[in-house]
Design a protein around this motif. Structure first.
Motif, PDB file in Angstrom:
ATOM      1  N   THR A 183       0.900  -0.716  -0.071  1.00  0.00           N
ATOM      2  CA  THR A 183      -0.175   0.029   0.131  1.00  0.00           C
ATOM      3  C   THR A 183       0.791   1.199   0.655  1.00  0.00           C
ATOM      4  N   LYS A 184       0.702   2.261  -1.258  1.00  0.00           N
ATOM      5  CA  LYS A 184       1.283   3.108  -1.112  1.00  0.00           C
ATOM      6  C   LYS A 184       0.774   4.621  -1.883  1.00  0.00           C
ATOM      7  N   ASP A 185      -0.836   4.281  -1.633  1.00  0.00           N
ATOM      8  CA  ASP A 185      -1.806   5.037  -2.082  1.00  0.00           C
ATOM      9  C   ASP A 185      -3.146   5.017  -1.486  1.00  0.00           C
ATOM     10  N   THR A 186      -3.946   5.584  -1.274  1.00  0.00           N
ATOM     11  CA  THR A 186      -5.340   5.148  -0.636  1.00  0.00           C
ATOM     12  C   THR A 186      -6.156   3.950  -1.371  1.00  0.00           C
ATOM     13  N   LYS A 187      -5.353   4.308  -2.687  1.00  0.00           N
ATOM     14  CA  LYS A 187      -5.930   3.550  -3.569  1.00  0.00           C
ATOM     15  C   LYS A 187      -5.974   2.110  -3.622  1.00  0.00           C
ATOM     16  N   ASP A 188      -5.026   1.786  -2.930  1.00  0.00           N
ATOM     17  CA  ASP A 188      -4.207   0.395  -2.798  1.00  0.00           C
ATOM     18  C   ASP A 188      -4.924  -0.484  -1.880  1.00  0.00           C
ATOM     19  N   ILE A 189      -5.064  -0.081  -1.209  1.00  0.00           N
ATOM     20  CA  ILE A 189      -6.142  -1.366  -0.271  1.00  0.00           C
ATOM     21  C   ILE A 189      -7.999  -0.734  -0.873  1.00  0.00           C
ATOM     22  N   LYS A 190      -9.304  -1.777  -0.110  1.00  0.00           N
ATOM     23  CA  LYS A 190     -10.383  -1.436  -0.176  1.00  0.00           C
ATOM     24  C   LYS A 190     -10.656  -1.285   0.795  1.00  0.00           C
ATOM     25  N   ALA A 191     -11.894   0.036   1.528  1.00  0.00           N
ATOM     26  CA  ALA A 191     -11.956   0.009   2.250  1.00  0.00           C
ATOM     27  C   ALA A 191     -12.452  -1.273   3.166  1.00  0.00           C
ATOM     28  N   ASN A 231     -12.836   6.472   5.478  1.00  0.00           N
ATOM     29  CA  ASN A 231     -13.599   7.476   4.096  1.00  0.00           C
ATOM     30  C   ASN A 231     -13.938   7.104   3.095  1.00  0.00           C
ATOM     31  N   ARG A 232     -14.889   6.477   2.543  1.00  0.00           N
ATOM     32  CA  ARG A 232     -14.884   4.699   1.820  1.00  0.00           C
ATOM     33  C   ARG A 232     -14.748   5.826   0.156  1.00  0.00           C
ATOM     34  N   GLU A 233     -14.808   6.705   0.282  1.00  0.00           N
ATOM     35  CA  GLU A 233     -14.101   7.521  -1.284  1.00  0.00           C
ATOM     36  C   GLU A 233     -12.620   7.160  -1.777  1.00  0.00           C
ATOM     37  N   VAL A 234     -12.314   7.519  -1.002  1.00  0.00           N
ATOM     38  CA  VAL A 234     -10.718   7.268  -1.510  1.00  0.00           C
ATOM     39  C   VAL A 234     -10.310   6.173  -1.258  1.00  0.00           C
ATOM     40  N   CYS A 235     -10.332   5.073  -1.008  1.00  0.00           N
ATOM     41  CA  CYS A 235     -10.402   3.752  -1.223  1.00  0.00           C
ATOM     42  C   CYS A 235     -10.400   2.542  -2.260  1.00  0.00           C
ATOM     43  N   GLY A 236      -9.759   2.364  -2.849  1.00  0.00           N
ATOM     44  CA  GLY A 236      -9.983   1.430  -3.733  1.00  0.00           C
ATOM     45  C   GLY A 236     -11.515   1.308  -4.136  1.00  0.00           C
ATOM     46  N   GLU A 237     -11.516   0.341  -5.037  1.00  0.00           N
ATOM     47  CA  GLU A 237     -13.179   0.453  -5.445  1.00  0.00           C
ATOM     48  C   GLU A 237     -12.795  -1.837  -4.392  1.00  0.00           C
ATOM     49  N   GLU A 238     -14.132  -2.002  -4.333  1.00  0.00           N
ATOM     50  CA  GLU A 238     -14.661  -3.338  -3.595  1.00  0.00           C
ATOM     51  C   GLU A 238     -15.165  -4.155  -5.048  1.00  0.00           C
TER      52      GLU A 238
END
Length: 239
Positions: A183-191, A231-238
């Motif tokens: 994980t290097k960015d919020t998009k790299d992990i699912k909420a 903040n689920r909007e900043v996380c990766g896609e489910e």
């Protein structure tokens, strides 16, 4: 350190030898069999621990130092007190029977839920060399990018208690490093994964500390940890 006597000189700074202590040369200090450890000067050591565990700084005489070693307490709890709703800290030396010191602890791990080593847990084949793995963990300690991700993901309520919030964030960051090192960015992990494997365990670990503080000190009775959300909007896609 296992049992015996622990002094401020050994842990922080020895004025007679002019040498720094264990916190300046280690990633973490483990006080094993903590129930049998004694301090050479209770008030002196308690004061030093509270200051250090708060901000990583310590002062001994004219010497002021900074360190980042973690402090881990390991010990056995009487079977009758092996519950987060009992006064488990009675098993610790009287030096720790103070809510202000316990408040500096980030979390409590229920050791009785950790399985004993058995043959089924042993593996065959390729594995990481232990020294190499320790080196990886050492390097991860100074990588601040994971904490940046956690700060972006979590939503902290207004007027939340700072110590509780910081404890939860730090433990959640540790879980993120261990379980999702890519994980290097919020998009790299699912909420959902961050919540299940990082945030919720961190909140549970800190909540036990807060409950135990309430047993020791009526000031903390009935208090709960902050309702930190994601903040689920900043996380990766489910999926």
């Amino acid at each position: 350190c296992s049992g015996g006597v622990m002094s401020r000189a050994k842990m922080f700074y020895d004025q007679s030898k002019r040498t720094t202590g264990l916190v300046c040369s280690s990633d973490f200090i483990v006080l094993d069999e903590v129930q049998s450890i004694t301090f050479s000067d209770v008030l002196e050591m308690r004061t030093a621990l509270k200051g250090y565990m708060e901000n990583g700084k310590f002062t001994v005489g004219n010497y002021s130092g900074i360190a980042d070693a973690g402090v881990v307490l390991c010990g056995n709890i009487n079977e009758n007190r092996m519950s987060e709703y009992e006064d488990m800290f009675q098993e610790l030396p009287k030096e720790f029977h103070e809510s202000a010191l316990i408040d500096r602890l980030h979390g409590f791990i229920k050791g009785w839920e950790i399985p004993r080593m058995n043959d089924d847990l042993k593996i065959n084949g390729w594995a990481l060399n232990s020294e190499y793995f320790c080196s990886i963990l050492h390097e991860l300690r100074s990588d601040a990018s994971y904490r940046v991700v956690v700060d972006k993901i979590v939503n902290v309520p207004i007027a939340a208690d700072t110590r509780n919030t910081e404890a939860i964030k730090r433990v959640a960051t540790a879980y993120l490093k261990l379980l999702f090192p890519n994980t290097k960015d919020t998009k790299d992990i699912k909420a959902s994964e961050f919540e299940r494997y990082c945030l919720n365990p961190a909140k549970k670990m800190r909540s036990i500390i807060l409950y135990q503080m309430g047993i020791l000190d009526k000031e903390f009775r009935g208090k709960n940890i902050p309702d930190i959300s994601i903040n689920r909007e900043v996380c990766g896609e489910e999926n």
